[in-house]
Design a protein around this motif. Structure first.
Motif, short mmCIF file in Angstrom:
data_model
loop_
_atom_site.label_atom_id
_atom_site.label_comp_id
_atom_site.label_asym_id
_atom_site.label_seq_id
_atom_site.Cartn_x
_atom_site.Cartn_y
_atom_site.Cartn_z
N PHE A 335 0.88 -1.18 0.00
CA PHE A 335 0.00 0.00 0.00
C PHE A 335 0.91 1.22 0.00
CE2 PHE A 335 -2.55 3.25 2.39
CZ PHE A 335 -3.49 3.46 1.39
N TYR A 336 0.92 1.94 -1.11
CA TYR A 336 1.83 3.08 -1.28
C TYR A 336 1.22 3.99 -2.34
CZ TYR A 336 6.56 5.09 -0.87
OH TYR A 336 7.65 5.89 -0.59
N PRO A 337 0.14 4.69 -2.01
CA PRO A 337 -0.63 5.46 -3.01
C PRO A 337 0.23 6.46 -3.78
CG PRO A 337 -1.78 5.37 -0.91
CD PRO A 337 -0.42 4.84 -0.66
N ASN A 338 0.06 6.44 -5.11
CA ASN A 338 0.70 7.40 -6.01
C ASN A 338 2.22 7.34 -6.02
OD1 ASN A 338 -1.92 8.53 -6.61
ND2 ASN A 338 -1.80 9.66 -4.68
N GLU A 339 2.79 6.23 -5.54
CA GLU A 339 4.23 6.07 -5.54
C GLU A 339 4.62 4.80 -6.30
OE1 GLU A 339 6.23 8.31 -4.44
OE2 GLU A 339 4.82 9.58 -3.34
N VAL A 340 5.89 4.69 -6.66
CA VAL A 340 6.39 3.52 -7.37
C VAL A 340 6.42 2.32 -6.42
CG1 VAL A 340 8.39 2.53 -8.53
CG2 VAL A 340 7.75 4.90 -8.98
N HIS A 341 5.94 1.17 -6.89
CA HIS A 341 5.89 -0.04 -6.07
C HIS A 341 7.04 -1.00 -6.36
CE1 HIS A 341 1.29 0.14 -5.05
NE2 HIS A 341 1.93 1.26 -4.78
N ARG A 342 7.85 -0.72 -7.38
CA ARG A 342 8.88 -1.64 -7.84
C ARG A 342 9.82 -2.07 -6.71
NH1 ARG A 342 11.43 1.33 -12.07
NH2 ARG A 342 12.23 2.61 -10.36
N ASP A 343 10.32 -1.12 -5.93
CA ASP A 343 11.28 -1.45 -4.88
C ASP A 343 10.64 -2.29 -3.79
OD1 ASP A 343 13.11 0.01 -6.31
OD2 ASP A 343 12.92 1.81 -5.08
N ALA A 344 9.39 -1.97 -3.44
CA ALA A 344 8.69 -2.75 -2.41
C ALA A 344 8.45 -4.18 -2.88
CB ALA A 344 7.37 -2.08 -2.06
N LEU A 345 8.10 -4.34 -4.15
CA LEU A 345 7.87 -5.69 -4.69
C LEU A 345 9.17 -6.48 -4.73
CD1 LEU A 345 5.36 -4.82 -7.54
CD2 LEU A 345 4.87 -6.15 -5.48
N ARG A 346 10.28 -5.82 -5.01
CA ARG A 346 11.57 -6.53 -4.99
C ARG A 346 11.90 -6.97 -3.56
NH1 ARG A 346 14.40 -3.57 -8.19
NH2 ARG A 346 14.55 -5.02 -9.93
N GLU A 347 11.56 -6.16 -2.58
CA GLU A 347 11.76 -6.56 -1.18
C GLU A 347 10.90 -7.76 -0.84
OE1 GLU A 347 10.99 -4.68 3.27
OE2 GLU A 347 11.95 -3.44 1.73
N ILE A 348 9.64 -7.73 -1.27
CA ILE A 348 8.74 -8.86 -1.03
C ILE A 348 9.29 -10.13 -1.67
CG2 ILE A 348 6.48 -9.80 -1.68
CD1 ILE A 348 5.39 -6.90 -1.33
N GLU A 349 9.72 -10.01 -2.91
CA GLU A 349 10.26 -11.17 -3.63
C GLU A 349 11.47 -11.75 -2.90
OE1 GLU A 349 11.36 -12.15 -8.28
OE2 GLU A 349 11.91 -10.20 -7.46
N THR A 350 12.35 -10.87 -2.44
CA THR A 350 13.55 -11.32 -1.73
C THR A 350 13.19 -12.08 -0.46
OG1 THR A 350 14.82 -9.45 -2.60
CG2 THR A 350 15.68 -10.54 -0.64
N ILE A 351 12.22 -11.58 0.29
CA ILE A 351 11.82 -12.24 1.53
C ILE A 351 11.13 -13.57 1.25
CG2 ILE A 351 10.37 -12.05 3.59
CD1 ILE A 351 10.75 -8.98 3.39
#
Length: 365
Positions: A335-351
């Motif tokens: 949940f990160y309105p109006n912001e880029v999600h790419r970095d958060a998704l990479r963190e999720i993938e890594t975990i």
């Protein structure tokens, strides 16, 4: 027992002798430390070449859209630089890609071509399948330098299209490895204890995450203090009996996912209508793979609350362990309105790729 990240190997690319300014992979302590944010690539290329077919092929590899997103977002943050404008600071970037063709007489491409020996060019001329060279720590410690080349643009484009998945995978795996060292340096042992107790799996959760809910067959963890510069990331883990291959069909994966979310995850805990569902207006993307001998399906999609008060992106994995007769669904959503999600998704993938669903408790414990 190997974790999921350990089974994902980097595909080796073609090699070619090249005259460089350093000893390549030799990590010399006198070199500076490489710098650059996770997912950032410096692409060194003549602007005219980048505007043509070679640039189009490179964009398809490194700037391809992440699937299942509400907004268009590329896999990597790519910054292009003219070879003549390369400074000492830029040469210390963590991820550098030099691109050229040997028939290009332009001054920009000639700057790159000058790094190749006469013998190297002759070898490439005699073997059109040679198109790449990896050099580690060329200018800085912890650096990946990739040279992409061809005798002609047509030849280079052909090799780029043929090997695009390998090139993309090279940097995806590398960046996950870099991120893993950062976010998993300190772990939440309490969360792992809950996963072992309630799901029979081992997880690796950063210390910044906290357990939001833990019940038999389900665990939800999240970062409690998201900020303007930090996405709100939640992870949840679910296990159920594996009884039929039909459970792995895409439509049934979504049913499992939405059923779990409806029962356990709410935008507002005091509002029972705010449960989380998959956003059906954005087509989910599915990809099948085998991890630790277990059939796995990756899902990239978007979510919203049923009352449409919140929304974002998510990445999930459905895993089948036939030996244990169990089906696991693990997911991270942003949940990160109006912001880029790419970095958060990479963190999720890594975990998530550090999750071991095949873990067997020590019977002697």
């Amino acid at each position: 027992m190997k974790t999921l990240s350990q089974i994902i190997g980097i595909l080796l690319l073609g090699t070619l002798l090249i005259s460089c300014s350093s000893e390549g992979s030799n990590s010399n302590s006198t070199k500076p430390k490489a710098r650059g944010s996770i997912g950032e690539i410096i692409l060194v290329i003549d602007s005219a070449k980048y505007a043509g077919p070679v640039g189009d092929a490179l964009k398809d590899i490194f700037e391809a859209d992440l699937p299942g997103m509400v907004r268009s977002e590329s896999k990597f943050k790519v910054n292009t630089v003219d070879p003549r404008a390369m400074t000492r600071m830029l040469k210390m970037s963590t991820n550098l890609i030099y691109v050229t063709t040997f028939d290009d007489r332009g001054s920009s491409s000639q700057v790159i071509n000058a790094q190749f020996s006469k013998e190297s060019k002759e070898k490439a001329l005699n073997d059109p399948s040679l198109y790449s060279l990896r050099v580690e720590d060329e200018y800085a410690v912890g650096q990946e330098v990739l040279y992409l080349f061809g005798n002609t643009e047509e030849q280079l484009v052909k090799n780029l299209k043929k090997n695009g998945d390998r090139l993309q995978n090279l940097f995806e795996v590398r960046e996950r490895g870099r991120l893993e060292k950062i976010i998993l340096a300190r772990k939440n042992t309490a969360a792992n204890a809950e996963a072992e107790k309630n799901l029979g799996i081992q997880i690796n959760i950063p210390a910044s995450y906290q357990v939001a809910k833990s019940v038999p067959n389900f665990l939800w963890v999240r970062q409690p203090t998201p900020t303007a510069n930090r996405a709100d990331i939640s992870l949840f883990f679910h296990v159920e009996d594996y009884v039929s291959e039909e459970q792995t069909f895409p439509e049934n994966i979504l049913k499992i996912r939405d059923s779990v979310a409806r029962n356990h995850i709410f935008g507002d805990p005091d509002d029972p209508t705010s449960y989380v569902v998959t956003e059906k207006q954005i087509v989910p993307a599915f990809r099948n793979m085998v991890i630790n001998d277990n059939f796995t399906t990756e899902i990239r999609a978007s979510w919203k609350t049923n009352n449409i008060s919140m929304g974002g992106s998510y990445l999930g994995y459905l895993m089948v362990d036939e030996k244990k007769g169990k089906l696991y669904y693990i997911e991270g959503f942003v949940f990160y309105p109006n912001e880029v999600h790419r970095d958060a998704l990479r963190e999720i993938e890594t975990i998530l790729l550090n999750t071991d669903v095949s873990w067997i408790p020590d019977q002697g414990a």
